[in-house]
Design a protein around this motif. Structure first.
Motif, PDB file in Angstrom:
ATOM      1  N   ILE A 129       0.845  -1.204   0.000  1.00  0.00           N
ATOM      2  CA  ILE A 129       0.000   0.000   0.000  1.00  0.00           C
ATOM      3  C   ILE A 129       0.873   1.243   0.000  1.00  0.00           C
ATOM      4  N   ASP A 130       0.574   2.143  -0.937  1.00  0.00           N
ATOM      5  CA  ASP A 130       1.352   3.372  -1.103  1.00  0.00           C
ATOM      6  C   ASP A 130       0.915   4.433  -0.106  1.00  0.00           C
ATOM      7  N   TYR A 131      -0.362   4.714  -0.093  1.00  0.00           N
ATOM      8  CA  TYR A 131      -0.895   5.687   0.873  1.00  0.00           C
ATOM      9  C   TYR A 131      -2.395   5.483   1.020  1.00  0.00           C
ATOM     10  N   ILE A 132      -2.952   6.072   2.071  1.00  0.00           N
ATOM     11  CA  ILE A 132      -4.379   5.942   2.379  1.00  0.00           C
ATOM     12  C   ILE A 132      -4.946   7.329   2.625  1.00  0.00           C
ATOM     13  N   GLU A 133      -6.103   7.591   2.042  1.00  0.00           N
ATOM     14  CA  GLU A 133      -6.770   8.865   2.325  1.00  0.00           C
ATOM     15  C   GLU A 133      -8.146   8.609   2.931  1.00  0.00           C
ATOM     16  N   VAL A 134      -8.516   9.466   3.849  1.00  0.00           N
ATOM     17  CA  VAL A 134      -9.817   9.387   4.521  1.00  0.00           C
ATOM     18  C   VAL A 134     -10.491  10.747   4.394  1.00  0.00           C
ATOM     19  N   THR A 135     -11.683  10.761   3.837  1.00  0.00           N
ATOM     20  CA  THR A 135     -12.434  12.002   3.652  1.00  0.00           C
ATOM     21  C   THR A 135     -13.744  11.942   4.428  1.00  0.00           C
ATOM     22  N   GLY A 136     -14.007  12.980   5.196  1.00  0.00           N
ATOM     23  CA  GLY A 136     -15.298  13.143   5.866  1.00  0.00           C
ATOM     24  C   GLY A 136     -15.825  14.524   5.523  1.00  0.00           C
ATOM     25  N   ALA A 137     -16.597  14.621   4.437  1.00  0.00           N
ATOM     26  CA  ALA A 137     -17.043  15.915   3.922  1.00  0.00           C
ATOM     27  C   ALA A 137     -18.524  16.135   4.188  1.00  0.00           C
ATOM     28  N   GLU A 138     -18.883  17.376   4.433  1.00  0.00           N
ATOM     29  CA  GLU A 138     -20.279  17.760   4.609  1.00  0.00           C
ATOM     30  C   GLU A 138     -20.588  18.925   3.688  1.00  0.00           C
ATOM     31  N   ALA A 139     -21.718  18.864   3.022  1.00  0.00           N
ATOM     32  CA  ALA A 139     -22.112  19.937   2.113  1.00  0.00           C
ATOM     33  C   ALA A 139     -22.713  21.125   2.872  1.00  0.00           C
ATOM     34  N   LEU A 140     -23.316  20.844   4.013  1.00  0.00           N
ATOM     35  CA  LEU A 140     -23.951  21.897   4.797  1.00  0.00           C
ATOM     36  C   LEU A 140     -22.927  22.717   5.564  1.00  0.00           C
ATOM     37  N   GLY A 141     -23.335  23.911   5.967  1.00  0.00           N
ATOM     38  CA  GLY A 141     -22.523  24.718   6.872  1.00  0.00           C
ATOM     39  C   GLY A 141     -22.867  24.371   8.310  1.00  0.00           C
ATOM     40  N   VAL A 142     -22.737  25.338   9.186  1.00  0.00           N
ATOM     41  CA  VAL A 142     -23.033  25.062  10.592  1.00  0.00           C
ATOM     42  C   VAL A 142     -24.521  25.237  10.896  1.00  0.00           C
ATOM     43  N   GLU A 143     -25.292  25.696   9.896  1.00  0.00           N
ATOM     44  CA  GLU A 143     -26.731  25.893  10.053  1.00  0.00           C
ATOM     45  C   GLU A 143     -27.023  26.774  11.270  1.00  0.00           C
ATOM     46  N   LYS A 144     -27.828  26.271  12.214  1.00  0.00           N
ATOM     47  CA  LYS A 144     -28.194  27.091  13.373  1.00  0.00           C
ATOM     48  C   LYS A 144     -27.357  26.737  14.603  1.00  0.00           C
ATOM     49  N   ARG A 145     -26.245  26.040  14.369  1.00  0.00           N
ATOM     50  CA  ARG A 145     -25.410  25.586  15.487  1.00  0.00           C
ATOM     51  C   ARG A 145     -24.128  26.399  15.597  1.00  0.00           C
ATOM     52  N   GLY A 146     -24.141  27.623  15.086  1.00  0.00           N
ATOM     53  CA  GLY A 146     -22.925  28.417  15.054  1.00  0.00           C
ATOM     54  C   GLY A 146     -22.307  28.642  16.416  1.00  0.00           C
ATOM     55  N   GLY A 147     -23.125  28.937  17.409  1.00  0.00           N
ATOM     56  CA  GLY A 147     -22.612  29.176  18.753  1.00  0.00           C
ATOM     57  C   GLY A 147     -21.916  27.965  19.322  1.00  0.00           C
ATOM     58  N   TYR A 148     -22.546  26.778  19.156  1.00  0.00           N
ATOM     59  CA  TYR A 148     -21.924  25.543  19.636  1.00  0.00           C
ATOM     60  C   TYR A 148     -20.673  25.211  18.834  1.00  0.00           C
ATOM     61  N   TYR A 149     -20.794  25.270  17.513  1.00  0.00           N
ATOM     62  CA  TYR A 149     -19.694  24.832  16.658  1.00  0.00           C
ATOM     63  C   TYR A 149     -18.446  25.690  16.848  1.00  0.00           C
TER      64      TYR A 149
END
Length: 499
Positions: free
Chosen positions: A210-230
């Motif tokens: 194995i040469d290398y490994i990539e892991v992607t965890g992508a989200e299309a949304l923003g923080v929505e109404k959780r800005g204070g928490y995030y």
């Protein structure tokens, strides 16, 4: 197979979003599939004032109409739901809760088994555990008692240790279930079967091939109404420290000696403890922190992170993390793992890509396509294997082809969602897919240098909403002669991605 004991499922924070949106629909689905115990009740607990019937009516409104098989089943399920209003911060109110649980035990013959699910803010975890113990609701002399903790398991290494100490004063480790819904996803678990049950993969699963490994965890949304928490969390705490490191542990762990919770979690801890500590050089050259900026995508104006409600105008909180890291053991020595996670990216997708080394043959390797294995965790769960075949015609020019598998193609198979699977395991007492204390600490220990680094002056790169992150993150791979895969929302092996 573990027995499914009669039990009382107590949910703290019952009037909150998690209970209504995830837990109750999952429990209802398990009920319709006859996977719950013969005798069970669900007791919702929070400060809000509801009668049993008012609480049932509130929950019914959140169960999708498509999930209702028939009205009689729904009515039967609702008859198992009850509600108790208490002040969870007041120890005296737990006498009321204990009395209610006792009466439900007598009525439904629940054998004194109780599952306490804390769907509450983390600040209440130690408080609830302490107050339960004050009224002996942690005692297992008659029936088991289990305490379920939702992430985050602490805010940093010190707070994680403090939380453990607080819980251990009243509950033993085998009673504590730290739930991470990522580990309940079918494809995450299937990585172990894919690796260890197939002789075409198992011998190749190491740094020699194995040469290398990539892991992607992508989200299309923003923080929505959780800005204070995030803004107090950021992408590193929200995704990398828990979800993605646990996924890497599944990819990289050694085979367990037997299939049980202790053996499986032992191997997870071993590989997490082998994560190469991040040096000052890594923090400056192998780490990219980013924050999304405004843009226009498909005619829609997308706000910058700093324009989101609850986010300070000068926020330095990262919404993107790109990291090159290594595992210091015999299997993975020298193999780079590239991780990226972010909000406001082109699509919602979590996947692992295993890039195999090219064949050493000087003729066939010259124009041979890359061999890679794409393991899609969400959405469109499945696996794609890319390899080279000869192009039609004269000569030996090769082209890339793919073999793919989608879970959705399986006939007469209904997959459990992550919460359905984990709730069922909770009732069974199967801790295999739940994080153990030493694994949580190993994850925090690895990311603590990043937290310390963020307290100093650091570079925060902007990236337009709807893109794959800062251009600086591309250089993490380009300087090593690699490049990120651009995943689509559908499991395909093409260069196309949502724009």
């Amino acid at each position: 197979m573990l027995a499914i004991d009669n039990s009382c499922i107590v949910i703290f924070g019952a009037s909150g979003d998690l209970t209504q949106r995830m837990l109750m629909p999952a429990l209802y689905k398990l009920f319709t599939q006859q996977k719950l115990p013969t005798a069970f009740v669900i007791l919702g607990v929070s400060r809000s004032t509801y009668s049993d019937q008012a609480f049932r009516d509130k929950l019914i409104n959140n169960i999708p109409a498509s999930a209702v098989i028939n009205k009689q089943l729904l009515a039967d399920f609702c008859q198992r739901i009850f509600y108790q209003s208490i002040d969870t911060a007041n120890v005296n109110d737990y006498a009321i809760l204990k009395d209610r649980i006792s009466k439900l035990n007598d009525t439904f013959k629940l054998e004194n088994n109780a599952l306490f699910y804390m769907a509450t803010p983390p600040s209440l975890y130690s408080v609830i555990a302490q107050h339960l113990a004050a009224h002996h609701l942690n005692n297992e002399q008659k029936g088991w008692k289990r305490l379920v903790v939702e992430k985050p398991f602490g805010y940093d290494l010190d707070s994680a240790i403090t939380l453990d100490k607080a819980l251990y004063q009243h509950f033993q480790e085998q009673q504590i279930y730290r739930i991470d819904h990522y580990l309940g996803k079918e494809t995450v678990q299937n990585m172990l079967v894919l690796r260890f049950a197939n002789s075409i993969f198992e011998p190749l699963w190491n740094g020699k091939y194995i040469d290398y490994i990539e892991v992607t965890g992508a989200e299309a949304l923003g923080v929505e109404k959780r800005g204070g928490y995030y803004d107090g969390s950021g992408a590193m705490r929200d995704m990398l420290q828990n979800h993605l490191l646990q996924v890497i542990a599944m990819v990289a762990m050694e085979p367990p000696s037997v299939i049980n919770a202790d053996s499986m979690r032992d191997e997870v801890v071993k590989v997490l403890q082998c994560l190469k500590p991040l040096s000052e050089h890594d923090l400056k050259h192998n780490l990219v922190l980013g924050q999304y900026t405004e843009s226009k995508v498909r005619g829609e104006d997308l706000s910058a992170y700093r324009a989101e409600a609850g986010v300070p105008d000068d926020s330095r909180t990262e919404t993107y993390v790109g990291l090159k890291m290594f595992i210091n053991n015999w299997r993975w020595n020298g193999v780079p793992f590239y991780i990226r996670t972010g909000k406001r990216m082109p699509t919602r997708v979590t996947e692992v890509v295993i890039h195999f080394k090219k064949t050493p043959h000087p003729v066939f390797s010259a124009h041979a396509p890359e061999n890679k294995l794409i393991i899609r965790i969400q959405p469109d769960e499945g696996i794609v294997l890319g390899f080279g075949l000869k192009q039609p015609g004269s000569g030996f020019e090769s082209q890339e082809v793919a073999m793919d598998f989608h879970y959705s193609d399986l006939k007469k198979t209904e997959l459990l969602t992550a919460y359905e699977r984990l709730l069922l395991d909770l009732i069974k007492g199967d801790a295999t897919l739940f994080s153990r204390s030493d694994a949580v600490r190993a994850c925090w220990n690895f990311v603590q240098p990043i937290l310390d680094y963020k307290k100093r002056s650091f570079s925060l790169y902007g990236y337009a909403s709807g893109t794959w992150g800062p251009v600086e993150a591309e250089h993490l791979l380009i300087k090593d002669g690699h490049k990120w895969r651009s995943p689509c929302k559908n499991l395909t092996d093409t260069d196309y991605c949502e724009l």
